[in-house]
Design a protein around this motif. Structure first.
Motif, PDB file in Angstrom:
ATOM      1  N   LEU A  77       0.721  -1.252  -0.025  1.00  0.00           N
ATOM      2  CA  LEU A  77       0.001   0.058  -0.057  1.00  0.00           C
ATOM      3  C   LEU A  77       0.906   1.300   0.004  1.00  0.00           C
ATOM      4  CD1 LEU A  77      -2.769  -1.211   2.349  1.00  0.00           C
ATOM      5  CD2 LEU A  77      -2.985  -0.923  -0.027  1.00  0.00           C
ATOM      6  N   GLU A  78       2.121   1.282   0.617  1.00  0.00           N
ATOM      7  CA  GLU A  78       2.984   2.319   0.622  1.00  0.00           C
ATOM      8  C   GLU A  78       3.535   2.701  -0.749  1.00  0.00           C
ATOM      9  OE1 GLU A  78       5.040   5.800   1.818  1.00  0.00           O
ATOM     10  OE2 GLU A  78       3.371   4.774   2.838  1.00  0.00           O
ATOM     11  N   PHE A  79       3.866   1.429  -1.285  1.00  0.00           N
ATOM     12  CA  PHE A  79       4.394   1.686  -2.762  1.00  0.00           C
ATOM     13  C   PHE A  79       3.437   2.364  -3.662  1.00  0.00           C
ATOM     14  CE2 PHE A  79       7.110  -2.274  -1.765  1.00  0.00           C
ATOM     15  CZ  PHE A  79       8.083  -1.502  -1.251  1.00  0.00           C
ATOM     16  N   LEU A  80       2.036   1.771  -3.500  1.00  0.00           N
ATOM     17  CA  LEU A  80       0.929   2.467  -4.375  1.00  0.00           C
ATOM     18  C   LEU A  80       0.577   3.777  -3.918  1.00  0.00           C
ATOM     19  CD1 LEU A  80      -1.452  -0.771  -4.289  1.00  0.00           C
ATOM     20  CD2 LEU A  80       0.484  -0.128  -6.092  1.00  0.00           C
ATOM     21  N   ARG A  81       0.681   4.048  -2.724  1.00  0.00           N
ATOM     22  CA  ARG A  81       0.574   5.418  -2.469  1.00  0.00           C
ATOM     23  C   ARG A  81       1.500   6.483  -3.134  1.00  0.00           C
ATOM     24  NH1 ARG A  81       2.479   9.440   0.730  1.00  0.00           N
ATOM     25  NH2 ARG A  81       4.157   8.204   1.542  1.00  0.00           N
ATOM     26  N   ARG A  82       3.069   5.948  -2.883  1.00  0.00           N
ATOM     27  CA  ARG A  82       3.983   6.935  -3.552  1.00  0.00           C
ATOM     28  C   ARG A  82       3.733   6.844  -4.924  1.00  0.00           C
ATOM     29  NH1 ARG A  82       9.204   4.732  -0.193  1.00  0.00           N
ATOM     30  NH2 ARG A  82       8.593   5.174   1.938  1.00  0.00           N
ATOM     31  N   ALA A  83       3.131   5.867  -5.485  1.00  0.00           N
ATOM     32  CA  ALA A  83       2.912   5.903  -6.947  1.00  0.00           C
ATOM     33  C   ALA A  83       1.557   6.654  -7.400  1.00  0.00           C
ATOM     34  CB  ALA A  83       2.837   4.600  -7.672  1.00  0.00           C
ATOM     35  N   GLY A  84       1.211   7.498  -6.340  1.00  0.00           N
ATOM     36  CA  GLY A  84       0.105   8.295  -6.696  1.00  0.00           C
ATOM     37  C   GLY A  84      -1.500   7.642  -6.557  1.00  0.00           C
ATOM     38  N   LEU A  85      -1.336   6.254  -6.105  1.00  0.00           N
ATOM     39  CA  LEU A  85      -2.811   5.813  -5.902  1.00  0.00           C
ATOM     40  C   LEU A  85      -3.164   5.758  -4.470  1.00  0.00           C
ATOM     41  CD1 LEU A  85      -1.928   2.711  -8.406  1.00  0.00           C
ATOM     42  CD2 LEU A  85      -3.566   4.551  -8.715  1.00  0.00           C
ATOM     43  N   PRO A  86      -3.566   6.792  -3.861  1.00  0.00           N
ATOM     44  CA  PRO A  86      -3.937   6.862  -2.301  1.00  0.00           C
ATOM     45  C   PRO A  86      -4.959   5.904  -1.915  1.00  0.00           C
ATOM     46  CG  PRO A  86      -4.801   8.995  -3.412  1.00  0.00           C
ATOM     47  CD  PRO A  86      -4.035   8.118  -4.573  1.00  0.00           C
ATOM     48  N   ASP A  87      -5.791   5.178  -2.973  1.00  0.00           N
ATOM     49  CA  ASP A  87      -6.910   4.460  -2.199  1.00  0.00           C
ATOM     50  C   ASP A  87      -6.493   2.988  -2.824  1.00  0.00           C
ATOM     51  OD1 ASP A  87      -8.430   6.607  -1.484  1.00  0.00           O
ATOM     52  OD2 ASP A  87      -9.436   7.050  -3.406  1.00  0.00           O
ATOM     53  N   GLY A  88      -5.192   2.953  -2.683  1.00  0.00           N
ATOM     54  CA  GLY A  88      -4.770   1.378  -3.137  1.00  0.00           C
ATOM     55  C   GLY A  88      -5.340   0.332  -2.444  1.00  0.00           C
ATOM     56  N   GLU A  89      -5.758   0.419  -1.123  1.00  0.00           N
ATOM     57  CA  GLU A  89      -6.348  -0.687  -0.374  1.00  0.00           C
ATOM     58  C   GLU A  89      -7.543  -0.947  -1.273  1.00  0.00           C
ATOM     59  OE1 GLU A  89      -7.249  -1.959   4.307  1.00  0.00           O
ATOM     60  OE2 GLU A  89      -6.816   0.260   3.705  1.00  0.00           O
ATOM     61  N   GLN A  90      -8.202  -0.423  -1.771  1.00  0.00           N
ATOM     62  CA  GLN A  90      -9.483  -1.065  -2.482  1.00  0.00           C
ATOM     63  C   GLN A  90      -9.162  -1.528  -3.786  1.00  0.00           C
ATOM     64  OE1 GLN A  90     -11.798   2.713  -2.845  1.00  0.00           O
ATOM     65  NE2 GLN A  90     -11.952   3.303  -0.890  1.00  0.00           N
ATOM     66  N   LEU A  91      -7.857  -1.340  -4.153  1.00  0.00           N
ATOM     67  CA  LEU A  91      -7.478  -2.092  -5.374  1.00  0.00           C
ATOM     68  C   LEU A  91      -7.005  -3.569  -5.413  1.00  0.00           C
ATOM     69  CD1 LEU A  91      -5.718   0.897  -7.101  1.00  0.00           C
ATOM     70  CD2 LEU A  91      -8.002   0.362  -7.331  1.00  0.00           C
ATOM     71  N   LEU A  92      -6.331  -3.672  -4.053  1.00  0.00           N
ATOM     72  CA  LEU A  92      -5.738  -4.817  -3.829  1.00  0.00           C
ATOM     73  C   LEU A  92      -6.549  -6.252  -4.232  1.00  0.00           C
ATOM     74  CD1 LEU A  92      -4.010  -4.526  -0.290  1.00  0.00           C
ATOM     75  CD2 LEU A  92      -3.121  -3.853  -2.816  1.00  0.00           C
ATOM     76  N   ASP A  93      -7.635  -6.476  -4.286  1.00  0.00           N
ATOM     77  CA  ASP A  93      -8.394  -7.518  -4.541  1.00  0.00           C
ATOM     78  C   ASP A  93      -9.432  -7.245  -6.007  1.00  0.00           C
ATOM     79  OD1 ASP A  93      -7.588  -9.285  -2.408  1.00  0.00           O
ATOM     80  OD2 ASP A  93      -8.855  -7.918  -1.313  1.00  0.00           O
ATOM     81  N   ASP A  94      -8.768  -6.171  -6.712  1.00  0.00           N
ATOM     82  CA  ASP A  94      -9.524  -5.935  -7.930  1.00  0.00           C
ATOM     83  C   ASP A  94      -8.655  -6.487  -8.998  1.00  0.00           C
ATOM     84  OD1 ASP A  94     -10.618  -4.849 -10.328  1.00  0.00           O
ATOM     85  OD2 ASP A  94     -11.051  -2.783  -9.132  1.00  0.00           O
TER      86      ASP A  94
END
Length: 70
Positions: free
Chosen positions: A36-53
């Motif tokens: 989630l921290e990697f995704l946040r740094r990549a500009g995806l602040p709502d990464g948690e919602q994406l993990l199972d998508d």
């Protein structure tokens, strides 16, 4: 169908999984928190919602959310 832009690669023998976004390596995750921290740094602040998508994240080689060596 296009492949998911986020790829969580198979666990390494020492543990952890390489994470890439559109082919660019973001780092080695040892937990969902790292991922989630990697995704946040990549500009995806709502990464948690994406993990199972599956349209966003492809978990390769191993079960999703598991980071230890097989």
């Amino acid at each position: 169908m296009a492949s998911a832009p986020i790829v969580v690669h198979p666990p390494l023998g020492t543990g952890g999984r390489r994470v890439t976004v559109r082919g660019q390596v973001l780092g080695l995750a040892h937990s969902d928190t790292d991922l989630l921290e990697f995704l946040r740094r990549a500009g995806l602040p709502d990464g948690e919602q994406l993990l199972d998508d599956k349209a966003w994240v492809q978990w390769r080689g191993g079960r999703a959310h598991h980071y230890e060596a097989a």
